[in-house]
Motif scaffolding. Structure first.
Motif, PDB file in Angstrom:
ATOM      1  N   GLU A 146       3.740  13.468 -12.209  1.00 13.33           N
ATOM      2  CA  GLU A 146       4.834  12.801 -12.920  1.00 13.33           C
ATOM      3  C   GLU A 146       6.146  13.537 -12.706  1.00 13.33           C
ATOM      4  OE1 GLU A 146       6.032  11.419 -17.476  1.00 13.33           O
ATOM      5  OE2 GLU A 146       4.212  12.574 -17.127  1.00 13.33           O
ATOM      6  N   ALA A 147       6.102  14.868 -12.793  1.00 13.15           N
ATOM      7  CA  ALA A 147       7.322  15.658 -12.606  1.00 13.15           C
ATOM      8  C   ALA A 147       7.881  15.503 -11.195  1.00 13.15           C
ATOM      9  CB  ALA A 147       7.039  17.129 -12.899  1.00 13.15           C
ATOM     10  N   ALA A 148       6.986  15.279 -10.228  1.00 13.76           N
ATOM     11  CA  ALA A 148       7.418  15.107  -8.840  1.00 13.76           C
ATOM     12  C   ALA A 148       7.918  13.699  -8.559  1.00 13.76           C
ATOM     13  CB  ALA A 148       6.266  15.440  -7.898  1.00 13.76           C
ATOM     14  N   GLY A 149       7.625  12.760  -9.456  1.00 15.82           N
ATOM     15  CA  GLY A 149       8.031  11.380  -9.243  1.00 15.82           C
ATOM     16  C   GLY A 149       7.048  10.581  -8.418  1.00 15.82           C
ATOM     17  N   CYS A 150       5.779  10.993  -8.429  1.00 14.22           N
ATOM     18  CA  CYS A 150       4.743  10.298  -7.665  1.00 14.22           C
ATOM     19  C   CYS A 150       3.963   9.334  -8.553  1.00 14.22           C
ATOM     20  CB  CYS A 150       3.742  11.288  -7.072  1.00 14.22           C
ATOM     21  SG  CYS A 150       4.407  12.450  -5.866  1.00 14.22           S
ATOM     22  N   PRO A 151       3.782   8.091  -8.141  1.00 13.69           N
ATOM     23  CA  PRO A 151       2.870   7.200  -8.856  1.00 13.69           C
ATOM     24  C   PRO A 151       1.460   7.781  -8.787  1.00 13.69           C
ATOM     25  CG  PRO A 151       3.483   6.254  -6.744  1.00 13.69           C
ATOM     26  CD  PRO A 151       4.349   7.459  -6.936  1.00 13.69           C
ATOM     27  N   THR A 152       0.675   7.604  -9.854  1.00 12.69           N
ATOM     28  CA  THR A 152      -0.572   8.353  -9.970  1.00 12.69           C
ATOM     29  C   THR A 152      -1.728   7.483 -10.437  1.00 12.69           C
ATOM     30  OG1 THR A 152       0.741  10.294 -10.579  1.00 12.69           O
ATOM     31  CG2 THR A 152      -1.627  10.416 -10.964  1.00 12.69           C
ATOM     32  N   LEU A 153      -2.846   7.623  -9.747  1.00 13.00           N
ATOM     33  CA  LEU A 153      -4.124   7.082 -10.188  1.00 13.00           C
ATOM     34  C   LEU A 153      -4.882   8.227 -10.842  1.00 13.00           C
ATOM     35  CD1 LEU A 153      -6.533   5.127 -10.342  1.00 13.00           C
ATOM     36  CD2 LEU A 153      -7.066   5.728  -7.964  1.00 13.00           C
ATOM     37  N   VAL A 154      -5.234   8.066 -12.108  1.00 14.48           N
ATOM     38  CA  VAL A 154      -5.915   9.112 -12.853  1.00 14.48           C
ATOM     39  C   VAL A 154      -7.365   8.699 -13.103  1.00 14.48           C
ATOM     40  CG1 VAL A 154      -5.930  10.537 -14.929  1.00 14.48           C
ATOM     41  CG2 VAL A 154      -3.754   9.730 -13.989  1.00 14.48           C
ATOM     42  N   LEU A 166       5.273  15.244   4.826  1.00 13.06           N
ATOM     43  CA  LEU A 166       5.028  13.945   5.439  1.00 13.06           C
ATOM     44  C   LEU A 166       6.314  13.199   5.763  1.00 13.06           C
ATOM     45  CD1 LEU A 166       2.143  12.845   3.061  1.00 13.06           C
ATOM     46  CD2 LEU A 166       1.884  13.445   5.474  1.00 13.06           C
ATOM     47  N   GLY A 167       7.452  13.719   5.305  1.00 13.89           N
ATOM     48  CA  GLY A 167       8.719  13.041   5.517  1.00 13.89           C
ATOM     49  C   GLY A 167       8.867  11.795   4.667  1.00 13.89           C
ATOM     50  N   LEU A 168       8.233  11.806   3.487  1.00 18.40           N
ATOM     51  CA  LEU A 168       8.244  10.647   2.601  1.00 18.40           C
ATOM     52  C   LEU A 168       8.870  11.001   1.263  1.00 18.40           C
ATOM     53  CD1 LEU A 168       4.600   9.367   3.215  1.00 18.40           C
ATOM     54  CD2 LEU A 168       6.711   8.402   4.178  1.00 18.40           C
ATOM     55  N   ALA A 169       9.369   9.984   0.582  1.00 18.97           N
ATOM     56  CA  ALA A 169       9.802  10.161  -0.804  1.00 18.97           C
ATOM     57  C   ALA A 169       8.565  10.252  -1.686  1.00 18.97           C
ATOM     58  CB  ALA A 169      10.664   8.979  -1.239  1.00 18.97           C
ATOM     59  N   LEU A 196       0.841  -1.186   0.000  1.00 18.25           N
ATOM     60  CA  LEU A 196       0.000   0.000   0.000  1.00 18.25           C
ATOM     61  C   LEU A 196       0.883   1.245   0.000  1.00 18.25           C
ATOM     62  CD1 LEU A 196      -2.619  -1.100   2.669  1.00 18.25           C
ATOM     63  CD2 LEU A 196      -3.155  -0.520   0.299  1.00 18.25           C
ATOM     64  N   PRO A 197       0.375   2.369  -0.504  1.00 22.25           N
ATOM     65  CA  PRO A 197       1.138   3.622  -0.408  1.00 22.25           C
ATOM     66  C   PRO A 197       1.268   4.064   1.036  1.00 22.25           C
ATOM     67  CG  PRO A 197      -1.085   4.031  -1.211  1.00 22.25           C
ATOM     68  CD  PRO A 197      -0.921   2.544  -1.187  1.00 22.25           C
ATOM     69  N   ARG A 198       2.311   4.814   1.311  1.00 27.17           N
ATOM     70  CA  ARG A 198       2.501   5.371   2.652  1.00 27.17           C
ATOM     71  C   ARG A 198       1.619   6.582   2.886  1.00 27.17           C
ATOM     72  NH1 ARG A 198       7.516   4.551   4.918  1.00 27.17           N
ATOM     73  NH2 ARG A 198       6.692   5.746   6.682  1.00 27.17           N
ATOM     74  N   ALA A 199       1.183   7.216   1.797  1.00 27.55           N
ATOM     75  CA  ALA A 199       0.284   8.373   1.882  1.00 27.55           C
ATOM     76  C   ALA A 199      -0.476   8.482   0.570  1.00 27.55           C
ATOM     77  CB  ALA A 199       1.058   9.660   2.160  1.00 27.55           C
ATOM     78  N   SER A 257       7.656   0.495  -1.933  1.00 35.64           N
ATOM     79  CA  SER A 257       6.923  -0.327  -0.986  1.00 35.64           C
ATOM     80  C   SER A 257       6.474   0.488   0.214  1.00 35.64           C
ATOM     81  CB  SER A 257       7.777  -1.501  -0.524  1.00 35.64           C
ATOM     82  OG  SER A 257       8.928  -1.042   0.168  1.00 35.64           O
ATOM     83  N   GLY A 258       5.293   0.165   0.691  1.00 37.08           N
ATOM     84  CA  GLY A 258       4.750   0.804   1.886  1.00 37.08           C
ATOM     85  C   GLY A 258       4.255  -0.269   2.816  1.00 37.08           C
TER      86      GLY A 258
END
Length: 237
Positions: A180-188, A159-162, A4-7, A226-227
């Motif tokens: 995408e520019a931030a490097g976050c996986p995304t649900l659209v 949040l202190g997270l990557a 699961l995601p951490r946030a 991984s979370g």
């Protein structure tokens, strides 16, 4: 076991709230005031934009030269009009309320990350429940709004997270580009404008039926780090 995601970092307008329809009215009214016609192409070009970028697109359409562009005056006019429209109630996107309850029930921290200015965000937060979120980041609180990565980077840092540990939920091309520019996986979950497929994105028609297993699978497919762990769903009834 799936991760699961951490946030979860939620966009607001068009993702949690079906408020783009209200923004459609306000933007068309402002375009007419400026002497422009609000076409579908023009409206889609403003979706998810910062206030400054959205206004510049309207100014361009109206043929208003740079020296004659009063951003603050027109921004205030737009805020006032949207506030009027919000006062009659803001509808939810399908499945959004249940999705928030799901993530909260999994004890995953949530943050609102919106290009909307703080003053209008505060008008909308009572609908979605500000108590659900550990923080809120608005477009006028960073040097550059979406599609720049600033908002999502700020949320992850808070949040202190990557960024790779945070799942973003977005509806627009602009917001998806920022994630995408931030490097976050995304649900659209697209609303009024189509969002192209790309690495790091999982597209879904709506938030209806989202469960823990689906959330974990979306996070994995989008390339999340991984979370927490979630057990496989039981087979059968």
């Amino acid at each position: 076991m799936s991760s699961l995601p951490r946030a979860v970092l939620w966009d607001m307008d068009g993702t949690l709230l079906d408020s783009e329809k209200l923004w459609d009215v306000a933007m068309a009214d402002l375009a007419a005031k400026l002497g422009a016609t609000m076409t579908q192409e023009l409206r889609q070009s403003t979706l998810g934009n910062s206030m400054t970028n959205a206004l510049n697109r309207l100014f361009d359409a109206a043929g208003i030269a740079g020296a004659d562009r009063d951003h603050e005056r027109e921004a205030q006019w737009l805020r006032d009009r949207v506030t009027e429209l919000f006062a009659d109630g803001i509808p939810w996107r399908d499945g959004a309320r249940d999705a928030l309850e799901l993530v909260a029930g999994l004890d995953i921290p949530m943050v609102v990350v919106t290009n909307t200015d703080r003053v209008l965000t505060e008008k909308a937060l009572p609908t979605i429940g500000p108590e659900r979120f550990v923080a809120t980041f608005c477009g006028d609180e960073v040097p550059h709004g979406k599609p720049a990565p600033d908002l999502y980077l700020a949320a992850a840092a808070h949040l202190g997270l990557a960024p790779s540990q945070c799942l973003v939920v977005e509806d627009s091309p602009t917001g998806s580009a920022a994630a995408e520019a931030a490097g976050c996986p995304t649900l659209v979950v697209p609303s009024d404008a189509p969002v192209p497929a790309a690495e790091g994105r999982v597209l879904r028609e709506s938030l209806v039926g989202l469960d823990a297993q689906t959330l974990a699978e979306v996070f994995r497919l989008a390339g999340g780090a991984s979370g927490g762990e979630v057990d496989p769903a039981p087979v059968g009834d």
